[in-house]
Design a protein around this motif. Structure first.
Motif, PDB file in Angstrom:
ATOM      1  N   GLN A   1      -6.157 -46.914  36.655  1.00 17.94           N
ATOM      2  CA  GLN A   1      -5.403 -46.064  35.725  1.00 17.94           C
ATOM      3  C   GLN A   1      -6.237 -45.733  34.491  1.00 17.94           C
ATOM      4  O   GLN A   1      -6.257 -44.590  34.030  1.00 17.94           O
ATOM      5  CB  GLN A   1      -4.089 -46.751  35.318  1.00 17.94           C
ATOM      6  CG  GLN A   1      -3.122 -46.861  36.462  1.00 17.94           C
ATOM      7  CD  GLN A   1      -1.901 -47.682  36.133  1.00 17.94           C
ATOM      8  OE1 GLN A   1      -0.803 -47.253  36.415  1.00 17.94           O
ATOM      9  NE2 GLN A   1      -2.066 -48.849  35.534  1.00 17.94           N
ATOM     10  N   GLU A   2      -6.927 -46.738  33.937  1.00 14.01           N
ATOM     11  CA  GLU A   2      -7.793 -46.514  32.769  1.00 14.01           C
ATOM     12  C   GLU A   2      -8.915 -45.536  33.113  1.00 14.01           C
ATOM     13  O   GLU A   2      -9.242 -44.652  32.323  1.00 14.01           O
ATOM     14  CB  GLU A   2      -8.386 -47.838  32.278  1.00 14.01           C
ATOM     15  CG  GLU A   2      -7.382 -48.770  31.652  1.00 14.01           C
ATOM     16  CD  GLU A   2      -6.897 -48.313  30.284  1.00 14.01           C
ATOM     17  OE1 GLU A   2      -7.550 -47.445  29.662  1.00 14.01           O
ATOM     18  OE2 GLU A   2      -5.857 -48.816  29.840  1.00 14.01           O
ATOM     19  N   GLU A   3      -9.501 -45.712  34.291  1.00 15.50           N
ATOM     20  CA  GLU A   3     -10.593 -44.842  34.735  1.00 15.50           C
ATOM     21  C   GLU A   3     -10.120 -43.391  34.864  1.00 15.50           C
ATOM     22  O   GLU A   3     -10.791 -42.467  34.402  1.00 15.50           O
ATOM     23  CB  GLU A   3     -11.116 -45.346  36.084  1.00 15.50           C
ATOM     24  CG  GLU A   3     -12.171 -44.485  36.714  1.00 15.50           C
ATOM     25  CD  GLU A   3     -12.487 -44.953  38.126  1.00 15.50           C
ATOM     26  OE1 GLU A   3     -12.587 -44.090  39.010  1.00 15.50           O
ATOM     27  OE2 GLU A   3     -12.616 -46.177  38.336  1.00 15.50           O
ATOM     28  N   ILE A   4      -8.970 -43.188  35.476  1.00 12.51           N
ATOM     29  CA  ILE A   4      -8.425 -41.838  35.646  1.00 12.51           C
ATOM     30  C   ILE A   4      -8.141 -41.207  34.289  1.00 12.51           C
ATOM     31  O   ILE A   4      -8.500 -40.046  34.036  1.00 12.51           O
ATOM     32  CB  ILE A   4      -7.156 -41.862  36.521  1.00 12.51           C
ATOM     33  CG1 ILE A   4      -7.527 -42.220  37.965  1.00 12.51           C
ATOM     34  CG2 ILE A   4      -6.413 -40.525  36.458  1.00 12.51           C
ATOM     35  CD1 ILE A   4      -6.344 -42.555  38.844  1.00 12.51           C
ATOM     36  N   ALA A   5      -7.488 -41.943  33.398  1.00  7.72           N
ATOM     37  CA  ALA A   5      -7.179 -41.411  32.068  1.00  7.72           C
ATOM     38  C   ALA A   5      -8.460 -41.029  31.331  1.00  7.72           C
ATOM     39  O   ALA A   5      -8.540 -39.943  30.734  1.00  7.72           O
ATOM     40  CB  ALA A   5      -6.376 -42.431  31.270  1.00  7.72           C
ATOM     41  N   ALA A   6      -9.464 -41.897  31.352  1.00 13.26           N
ATOM     42  CA  ALA A   6     -10.727 -41.620  30.660  1.00 13.26           C
ATOM     43  C   ALA A   6     -11.410 -40.388  31.246  1.00 13.26           C
ATOM     44  O   ALA A   6     -11.917 -39.542  30.498  1.00 13.26           O
ATOM     45  CB  ALA A   6     -11.645 -42.841  30.744  1.00 13.26           C
ATOM     46  N   ARG A   7     -11.416 -40.266  32.555  1.00  7.43           N
ATOM     47  CA  ARG A   7     -12.041 -39.117  33.211  1.00  7.43           C
ATOM     48  C   ARG A   7     -11.359 -37.810  32.788  1.00  7.43           C
ATOM     49  O   ARG A   7     -11.992 -36.774  32.679  1.00  7.43           O
ATOM     50  CB  ARG A   7     -11.969 -39.280  34.728  1.00  7.43           C
ATOM     51  CG  ARG A   7     -12.719 -38.218  35.493  1.00  7.43           C
ATOM     52  CD  ARG A   7     -12.777 -38.498  36.976  1.00  7.43           C
ATOM     53  NE  ARG A   7     -11.924 -39.610  37.350  1.00  7.43           N
ATOM     54  CZ  ARG A   7     -11.248 -39.707  38.470  1.00  7.43           C
ATOM     55  NH1 ARG A   7     -11.314 -38.774  39.371  1.00  7.43           N
ATOM     56  NH2 ARG A   7     -10.486 -40.743  38.719  1.00  7.43           N
TER      57      ARG A   7
END
Length: 108
Positions: free
Chosen positions: A82-88
C-alpha cells in the motif's frame, strides 16, 4: 468489549447490567464515543454498524460472508505494498481501512 459488536449486541449487554437503559441511549452513547475518537464504526458489507475500540494497533479485517464473523489480521507485506502504491502515485497514506470479504473454502 472484545470483537465487533453492533448496537443491538451492546444494548443486550447493557440491559443485562441495568434494565433502565434504552436502545436510543446506546445509539447516542456510541455516537459520542465515535466523535471523541474512542471507538471506530464499521459497516461491513452494508450490514448494521459495528464498533471496536479505536486505540488498538492498526489491523485489517476479513469478513466471513456466511457467518458474519469478523477476523482481524495484520500483514506487513500488505502494508508495504500500500505504501509503495501510494508513493508511486505521489501520495502519502494518512489513514486507510482494508476489508476483505470471503467464504471459507470447504475441503473435500
Amino acid at each position: 468489549a472484545e470483537g465487533h459488536p453492533d448496537a443491538t449486541e451492546i444494548f443486550e449487554r447493557a440491559v443485562a447490567m441495568d434494565s433502565r437503559i434504552s436502545l436510543a441511549t446506546v445509539y447516542r452513547t456510541m455516537r459520542v464515543l465515535e466523535e471523541s475518537g474512542a471507538i471506530q464504526r464499521h459497516a461491513f458489507g452494508g450490514g448494521p454498524a459495528r464498533f471496536e475500540e479505536a486505540r488498538r494497533a492498526h489491523h485489517d479485517h476479513l469478513i466471513d460472508l456466511d457467518t458474519g464473523e469478523v477476523i482481524e489480521f495484520k500483514s506487513d507485506r500488505i502494508e508495504a505494498i500500500q505504501e509503495e502504491i501510494a508513493a508511486r502515485l505521489g501520495y502519502e497514506i494518512v489513514r486507510h481501512r482494508l476489508e476483505l470479504y470471503g467464504r471459507k473454502v470447504r475441503r473435500r
